[in-house]
Design a protein around this motif. Structure first.
Motif, PDB file in Angstrom:
ATOM      1  N   GLY A 119      64.861   5.635 -67.582  1.00  0.00           N
ATOM      2  CA  GLY A 119      65.213   5.611 -66.157  1.00  0.00           C
ATOM      3  C   GLY A 119      65.634   7.134 -65.592  1.00  0.00           C
ATOM      4  N   MET A 120      66.661   7.869 -66.464  1.00  0.00           N
ATOM      5  CA  MET A 120      66.819   9.094 -66.051  1.00  0.00           C
ATOM      6  C   MET A 120      65.686   9.949 -66.111  1.00  0.00           C
ATOM      7  N   ASP A 121      64.781   9.851 -66.786  1.00  0.00           N
ATOM      8  CA  ASP A 121      63.562  11.068 -67.133  1.00  0.00           C
ATOM      9  C   ASP A 121      62.476  10.671 -66.109  1.00  0.00           C
ATOM     10  N   ASN A 122      62.863   9.420 -65.255  1.00  0.00           N
ATOM     11  CA  ASN A 122      61.622   9.096 -64.012  1.00  0.00           C
ATOM     12  C   ASN A 122      62.100   8.557 -62.868  1.00  0.00           C
ATOM     13  N   GLY A 123      63.201   9.386 -62.111  1.00  0.00           N
ATOM     14  CA  GLY A 123      63.684   9.154 -60.893  1.00  0.00           C
ATOM     15  C   GLY A 123      64.672   7.855 -60.623  1.00  0.00           C
ATOM     16  N   PHE A 124      65.489   7.331 -61.832  1.00  0.00           N
ATOM     17  CA  PHE A 124      66.410   6.354 -61.697  1.00  0.00           C
ATOM     18  C   PHE A 124      67.295   7.007 -62.608  1.00  0.00           C
ATOM     19  N   GLU A 125      68.184   8.030 -62.248  1.00  0.00           N
ATOM     20  CA  GLU A 125      69.098   8.737 -63.046  1.00  0.00           C
ATOM     21  C   GLU A 125      70.458   7.891 -63.233  1.00  0.00           C
ATOM     22  N   HIS A 126      70.833   7.175 -62.453  1.00  0.00           N
ATOM     23  CA  HIS A 126      72.214   6.251 -62.578  1.00  0.00           C
ATOM     24  C   HIS A 126      71.919   4.658 -63.142  1.00  0.00           C
ATOM     25  N   THR A 127      72.943   4.261 -63.872  1.00  0.00           N
ATOM     26  CA  THR A 127      73.135   3.105 -64.327  1.00  0.00           C
ATOM     27  C   THR A 127      73.958   2.358 -63.653  1.00  0.00           C
ATOM     28  N   LEU A 128      73.601   1.277 -62.871  1.00  0.00           N
ATOM     29  CA  LEU A 128      74.607   0.381 -61.935  1.00  0.00           C
ATOM     30  C   LEU A 128      75.289  -0.469 -62.717  1.00  0.00           C
ATOM     31  N   ILE A 129      74.479  -1.287 -63.298  1.00  0.00           N
ATOM     32  CA  ILE A 129      75.022  -2.600 -63.892  1.00  0.00           C
ATOM     33  C   ILE A 129      74.063  -2.724 -65.242  1.00  0.00           C
ATOM     34  N   VAL A 130      75.053  -2.985 -66.309  1.00  0.00           N
ATOM     35  CA  VAL A 130      74.533  -3.528 -67.654  1.00  0.00           C
ATOM     36  C   VAL A 130      75.096  -4.889 -67.899  1.00  0.00           C
ATOM     37  N   GLU A 131      74.129  -5.802 -68.047  1.00  0.00           N
ATOM     38  CA  GLU A 131      74.332  -7.168 -68.480  1.00  0.00           C
ATOM     39  C   GLU A 131      74.094  -7.579 -69.522  1.00  0.00           C
ATOM     40  N   MET A 132      74.100  -8.799 -70.232  1.00  0.00           N
ATOM     41  CA  MET A 132      73.732  -9.111 -71.842  1.00  0.00           C
ATOM     42  C   MET A 132      72.074  -8.912 -71.570  1.00  0.00           C
ATOM     43  N   GLY A 133      71.451  -9.372 -70.776  1.00  0.00           N
ATOM     44  CA  GLY A 133      70.043  -9.200 -70.821  1.00  0.00           C
ATOM     45  C   GLY A 133      69.052  -8.476 -69.825  1.00  0.00           C
ATOM     46  N   SER A 134      70.011  -7.509 -69.109  1.00  0.00           N
ATOM     47  CA  SER A 134      69.307  -6.369 -68.092  1.00  0.00           C
ATOM     48  C   SER A 134      70.039  -5.311 -68.040  1.00  0.00           C
ATOM     49  N   VAL A 135      69.406  -4.274 -67.593  1.00  0.00           N
ATOM     50  CA  VAL A 135      69.921  -3.028 -66.756  1.00  0.00           C
ATOM     51  C   VAL A 135      69.312  -2.717 -65.589  1.00  0.00           C
ATOM     52  N   THR A 136      70.377  -2.304 -64.721  1.00  0.00           N
ATOM     53  CA  THR A 136      69.945  -2.138 -63.381  1.00  0.00           C
ATOM     54  C   THR A 136      69.946  -0.527 -63.141  1.00  0.00           C
ATOM     55  N   LEU A 137      69.043  -0.064 -62.576  1.00  0.00           N
ATOM     56  CA  LEU A 137      69.169   1.448 -62.436  1.00  0.00           C
ATOM     57  C   LEU A 137      69.104   1.809 -61.152  1.00  0.00           C
ATOM     58  N   ALA A 138      69.612   3.055 -60.508  1.00  0.00           N
ATOM     59  CA  ALA A 138      69.448   3.262 -59.170  1.00  0.00           C
ATOM     60  C   ALA A 138      69.265   4.887 -59.242  1.00  0.00           C
ATOM     61  N   SER A 139      69.157   5.463 -57.897  1.00  0.00           N
ATOM     62  CA  SER A 139      69.109   7.058 -57.706  1.00  0.00           C
ATOM     63  C   SER A 139      69.772   7.485 -56.836  1.00  0.00           C
ATOM     64  N   ALA A 140      70.335   8.622 -56.635  1.00  0.00           N
ATOM     65  CA  ALA A 140      70.865   9.481 -55.417  1.00  0.00           C
ATOM     66  C   ALA A 140      69.837   9.790 -54.347  1.00  0.00           C
ATOM     67  N   ARG A 141      68.518   9.836 -54.915  1.00  0.00           N
ATOM     68  CA  ARG A 141      67.492  10.389 -54.101  1.00  0.00           C
ATOM     69  C   ARG A 141      66.737   9.374 -53.135  1.00  0.00           C
ATOM     70  N   HIS A 142      66.873   8.230 -53.719  1.00  0.00           N
ATOM     71  CA  HIS A 142      66.174   6.955 -52.723  1.00  0.00           C
ATOM     72  C   HIS A 142      67.063   5.818 -53.109  1.00  0.00           C
ATOM     73  N   PRO A 143      66.673   4.856 -52.087  1.00  0.00           N
ATOM     74  CA  PRO A 143      67.673   3.519 -52.002  1.00  0.00           C
ATOM     75  C   PRO A 143      67.190   2.485 -52.872  1.00  0.00           C
ATOM     76  N   ALA A 144      66.034   2.575 -53.873  1.00  0.00           N
ATOM     77  CA  ALA A 144      65.669   1.446 -54.475  1.00  0.00           C
ATOM     78  C   ALA A 144      66.469   1.287 -55.975  1.00  0.00           C
ATOM     79  N   CYS A 145      66.701  -0.044 -56.273  1.00  0.00           N
ATOM     80  CA  CYS A 145      67.336  -0.230 -57.491  1.00  0.00           C
ATOM     81  C   CYS A 145      66.030  -0.757 -58.479  1.00  0.00           C
ATOM     82  N   ALA A 146      66.299  -0.899 -59.661  1.00  0.00           N
ATOM     83  CA  ALA A 146      65.431  -1.349 -60.638  1.00  0.00           C
ATOM     84  C   ALA A 146      66.018  -2.082 -61.624  1.00  0.00           C
ATOM     85  N   THR A 147      65.948  -3.515 -61.763  1.00  0.00           N
ATOM     86  CA  THR A 147      66.666  -4.318 -63.001  1.00  0.00           C
ATOM     87  C   THR A 147      65.610  -4.551 -64.004  1.00  0.00           C
ATOM     88  N   VAL A 148      65.922  -3.915 -65.128  1.00  0.00           N
ATOM     89  CA  VAL A 148      64.990  -4.026 -66.145  1.00  0.00           C
ATOM     90  C   VAL A 148      65.431  -5.158 -67.285  1.00  0.00           C
TER      91      VAL A 148
END
Length: 259
Positions: free
Chosen positions: A13-42
């Motif tokens: 995520g950090m290397d590809n436009g989602f440099e911040h980690t918002l949430i870490v749960e048991m089965g997922s990681v949610t990524l975000a960025s200061a450059r755009h409003p999208a979040c990605a839960t992986v």
């Protein structure tokens, strides 16, 4: 998901436009960025990943599917096979989020104000401001098209920046607002020969993205330019249609007049 998998997702995520980690749960990681409003839960699924995107842009999900056909739709998200595919999908999503209409206009007025303030003699000359707005707007529009079309011609796939042009479907002067002028769907990234003909309404595209060629263009010249009727846009979104309809109406009027 173990700690190694979580660290790998965060690094991708950090290397590809989602440099911040918002949430870490048991089965997922949610990524975000200061450059755009999208979040990605992986989520890890076997040897691959399932990704759910949250964005203010309704255009993002269909754009990801039409411009990234390798990804598989999985319920309300997308599924990719491995780390390389995850990196490519996140990078593509970040690029689209910065290019789609709601984002292009962000900071436009600020950029214009900064450019005006940097002039050696600041005046209230409306002609100077018009020129600055044009220059800044065209720079933003080109950057958005480069992001949207992945740095390649919308027709040929040529990826040399030196020969790529940001072509408006509805010309800058004809647009009723900056939102239209800066809309990434109001144009195509084209190599120089296609851009020159598109700009003069000597070629256009049909509703399926197929190339339309004016009868004014001699066959021999088209052959030398490497242009033929089988060419088409690499993909076409619904949002392109209103601008393309405007362009095609002018193209058709010119073609009729030439007969």
């Amino acid at each position: 998901m173990n700690s190694l998998q979580r660290a790998l997702i965060e690094k991708i995520g950090m290397d590809n436009g989602f440099e911040h980690t918002l949430i870490v749960e048991m089965g997922s990681v949610t990524l975000a960025s200061a450059r755009h409003p999208a979040c990605a839960t992986v989520v890890v699924v076997g040897s691959g990943f399932k990704i759910h995107f949250k964005s203010d842009s309704a255009s993002l999900p269909p754009e990801l599917l039409c411009s990234s056909p390798a990804e598989q739709q999985a319920g309300d998200g997308l599924r990719v096979a491995d780390e390389a595919a995850l990196a490519a999908l996140l990078r593509r999503t970040a690029g689209l989020c910065c290019a789609l209409p709601s984002q292009i206009a962000v900071g436009y007025d600020r950029a214009v104000a900064e450019a005006l303030a940097a002039l050696p003699c600041r005046t209230a000359d409306t002609e100077i401001e018009r020129f600055v707005r044009l220059r800044v707007g065209q720079q933003k529009f080109r950057q958005a098209l480069l992001e949207y079309w992945r740095g390649s011609c919308a027709v040929t796939g040529v990826a040399l920046p030196e020969v790529l042009r940001a072509s408006h479907a509805k010309p800058w002067a004809e647009c009723s607002s900056d939102a239209e002028r800066l809309d990434v769907f109001n144009g195509f990234l084209l190599i120089a020969n296609l851009d020159a003909l598109f700009d003069r309404f000597l070629i256009s595209f049909d509703d399926q993205g197929g190339l339309l060629i004016s009868p004014q263009l001699p066959v021999i010249d088209l052959q030398q330019l490497g242009i033929h009727s089988g060419m088409r846009l690499r993909w076409l979104a619904t949002e392109h249609q209103k601008y393309l309809g405007f362009h095609r109406s002018v193209y058709e009027a010119y073609s009729i007049a030439a007969r």
